[in-house]
Design a protein around this motif. Structure first.
Motif, PDB file in Angstrom:
ATOM      1  N   ASP A  28     -44.040  99.948 -22.237  1.00  0.00           N
ATOM      2  CA  ASP A  28     -45.060  99.762 -23.553  1.00  0.00           C
ATOM      3  C   ASP A  28     -44.905  98.341 -23.955  1.00  0.00           C
ATOM      4  O   ASP A  28     -44.293  97.931 -24.996  1.00  0.00           O
ATOM      5  CB  ASP A  28     -44.516 100.595 -24.667  1.00  0.00           C
ATOM      6  CG  ASP A  28     -45.238 100.791 -25.802  1.00  0.00           C
ATOM      7  OD1 ASP A  28     -46.773 100.707 -25.738  1.00  0.00           O
ATOM      8  OD2 ASP A  28     -44.805 101.031 -26.981  1.00  0.00           O
ATOM      9  N   VAL A  29     -45.781  97.642 -23.402  1.00  0.00           N
ATOM     10  CA  VAL A  29     -45.698  96.037 -23.861  1.00  0.00           C
ATOM     11  C   VAL A  29     -47.191  95.534 -24.250  1.00  0.00           C
ATOM     12  O   VAL A  29     -48.234  96.170 -23.487  1.00  0.00           O
ATOM     13  CB  VAL A  29     -45.482  95.236 -22.550  1.00  0.00           C
ATOM     14  CG1 VAL A  29     -45.418  93.708 -22.454  1.00  0.00           C
ATOM     15  CG2 VAL A  29     -43.897  95.700 -22.098  1.00  0.00           C
ATOM     16  N   LYS A  30     -47.390  94.932 -25.157  1.00  0.00           N
ATOM     17  CA  LYS A  30     -48.872  94.510 -25.523  1.00  0.00           C
ATOM     18  C   LYS A  30     -49.259  93.213 -24.810  1.00  0.00           C
ATOM     19  O   LYS A  30     -50.275  93.021 -24.491  1.00  0.00           O
ATOM     20  CB  LYS A  30     -48.628  93.998 -27.075  1.00  0.00           C
ATOM     21  CG  LYS A  30     -50.066  93.738 -27.805  1.00  0.00           C
ATOM     22  CD  LYS A  30     -49.754  93.309 -29.127  1.00  0.00           C
ATOM     23  CE  LYS A  30     -51.425  93.108 -29.826  1.00  0.00           C
ATOM     24  NZ  LYS A  30     -51.151  92.886 -31.302  1.00  0.00           N
ATOM     25  N   MET A  31     -48.276  92.438 -24.482  1.00  0.00           N
ATOM     26  CA  MET A  31     -48.519  91.097 -23.777  1.00  0.00           C
ATOM     27  C   MET A  31     -49.385  91.430 -22.542  1.00  0.00           C
ATOM     28  O   MET A  31     -49.321  92.200 -21.676  1.00  0.00           O
ATOM     29  CB  MET A  31     -47.622  90.330 -23.343  1.00  0.00           C
ATOM     30  CG  MET A  31     -47.696  89.085 -22.702  1.00  0.00           C
ATOM     31  SD  MET A  31     -46.209  88.316 -21.972  1.00  0.00           S
ATOM     32  CE  MET A  31     -45.344  87.545 -23.500  1.00  0.00           C
ATOM     33  N   VAL A  32     -50.410  90.834 -22.218  1.00  0.00           N
ATOM     34  CA  VAL A  32     -51.458  90.845 -21.099  1.00  0.00           C
ATOM     35  C   VAL A  32     -50.870  89.957 -19.979  1.00  0.00           C
ATOM     36  O   VAL A  32     -50.681  88.657 -20.413  1.00  0.00           O
ATOM     37  CB  VAL A  32     -53.040  90.654 -21.336  1.00  0.00           C
ATOM     38  CG1 VAL A  32     -53.668  90.524 -20.114  1.00  0.00           C
ATOM     39  CG2 VAL A  32     -53.457  91.561 -22.600  1.00  0.00           C
ATOM     40  N   GLY A  33     -50.446  90.331 -18.764  1.00  0.00           N
ATOM     41  CA  GLY A  33     -50.371  89.674 -17.723  1.00  0.00           C
ATOM     42  C   GLY A  33     -48.765  89.203 -17.450  1.00  0.00           C
ATOM     43  O   GLY A  33     -48.469  88.320 -16.819  1.00  0.00           O
ATOM     44  N   GLY A  34     -47.826  89.737 -18.555  1.00  0.00           N
ATOM     45  CA  GLY A  34     -46.634  89.393 -18.628  1.00  0.00           C
ATOM     46  C   GLY A  34     -45.644  90.173 -17.534  1.00  0.00           C
ATOM     47  O   GLY A  34     -46.373  90.856 -16.621  1.00  0.00           O
ATOM     48  N   GLU A  35     -44.309  90.030 -17.717  1.00  0.00           N
ATOM     49  CA  GLU A  35     -43.607  90.599 -16.829  1.00  0.00           C
ATOM     50  C   GLU A  35     -43.318  92.203 -16.991  1.00  0.00           C
ATOM     51  O   GLU A  35     -42.919  92.495 -18.129  1.00  0.00           O
ATOM     52  CB  GLU A  35     -42.034  90.069 -16.668  1.00  0.00           C
ATOM     53  CG  GLU A  35     -41.373  90.517 -15.597  1.00  0.00           C
ATOM     54  CD  GLU A  35     -39.610  89.923 -15.911  1.00  0.00           C
ATOM     55  OE1 GLU A  35     -38.857  90.338 -15.044  1.00  0.00           O
ATOM     56  OE2 GLU A  35     -39.722  89.018 -16.908  1.00  0.00           O
TER      57      GLU A  35
END
Length: 258
Positions: A148-155
């Motif tokens: 559940d991560v908002k960042m696009v293209g992150g790890e």
């Protein structure tokens, strides 16, 4: 036969100064979700331990053979190691790692210098939990709750894509045990929680704040991250605020000793 650990799920350890920090990862997750945080604390000079909880980082089926007592035993072992080499030890955790960290603070009292929490879980409002005692006997797992991560293209979070129900049922038992004793928490607290979290309800942190007895409490809202905030946009904020908190509290404790 030795259990095969997923690449990237290995524990992390760093020996630095006499201030120790124990980091505890979340349910179905791995140390990978907190490694950047651990490395930042190590770079700040602290002695750091980030263990892999039993049943995690291998296969989700392995989690169904473990219970909260197994996870806590590994956390307790790592805390004891830090206590043996450090003058002060801080405990930090995310999600269920925050729950286990709170349990350490309850058990160890003043031996925990401070408590750092990111989206900790102590309760949940999912109606299916009422059925969990029965479901865990007949169903091995539900769909997972990871990443559940908002960042696009992150790890991405290295975690199971299934939620093992026997393990989940055990976790809910620890929720009740820790909630019962929250009034015994007196250590300095840094609580950082996401404004939008699709895994843990906002009521969880609110309940914690309403029931602890600590007088030194810092609450920070994470405005640009979802549940796995240590892999999200607010990770640098978590890193910096943690160092600031540890340096402030450890300095105050030293001044008090003098």
């Amino acid at each position: 036969m030795a259990v095969s650990v997923l690449p990237g799920a290995e524990p992390y350890a760093h020996d630095g100064n006499d201030i120790g920090v124990l980091l505890v990862h979340g349910y179905t997750s791995t140390p990978q979700s907190m490694r950047g945080w651990a490395e930042h604390l190590a770079a700040a000079g602290f002695t750091v331990r980030l263990p892999r909880l039993p049943g995690h980082g291998t296969r989700w089926q392995d989690m169904n053979t473990t219970r909260w007592q197994d996870w806590y035993a590994e956390v307790d072992r790592a805390f004891g190691e830090l206590r043996s080499r450090c003058s002060q030890v801080f405990v930090a955790g995310m999600s269920m790692g925050g729950l286990l960290s709170t349990k350490v603070a309850l058990e160890e009292g003043p031996r925990v210098a401070g408590l750092i929490l990111v989206n900790p879980i102590y309760l949940h409002d999912d109606w299916k939990l009422v059925l969990l005692p029965t479901l865990q006997r007949v169903l091995p797992s539900f769909p997972g709750i990871a990443n559940d991560v908002k960042m696009v293209g992150g790890e991405p979070e290295l975690a199971y894509d299934r939620n093992p129900l026997k393990a989940m049922h055990s976790q809910t038992q620890l929720w009740a045990e820790v909630r019962r004793d929250l009034g015994e928490i007196t250590q300095p607290v840094l609580l950082m929680h996401s404004r939008v979290d699709h895994v843990v309800p906002v009521e969880s942190s609110a309940h914690f704040l309403a029931h602890i007895s600590s007088t030194d409490v810092t609450e920070i809202w994470l405005e640009n991250s979802y549940h796995v905030a240590t892999l999200d946009n607010d990770a640098p904020l978590i890193h910096d605020e943690s160092v600031r908190f540890i340096e402030r509290v450890s300095g105050s404790l030293r001044a008090g000793e003098g």
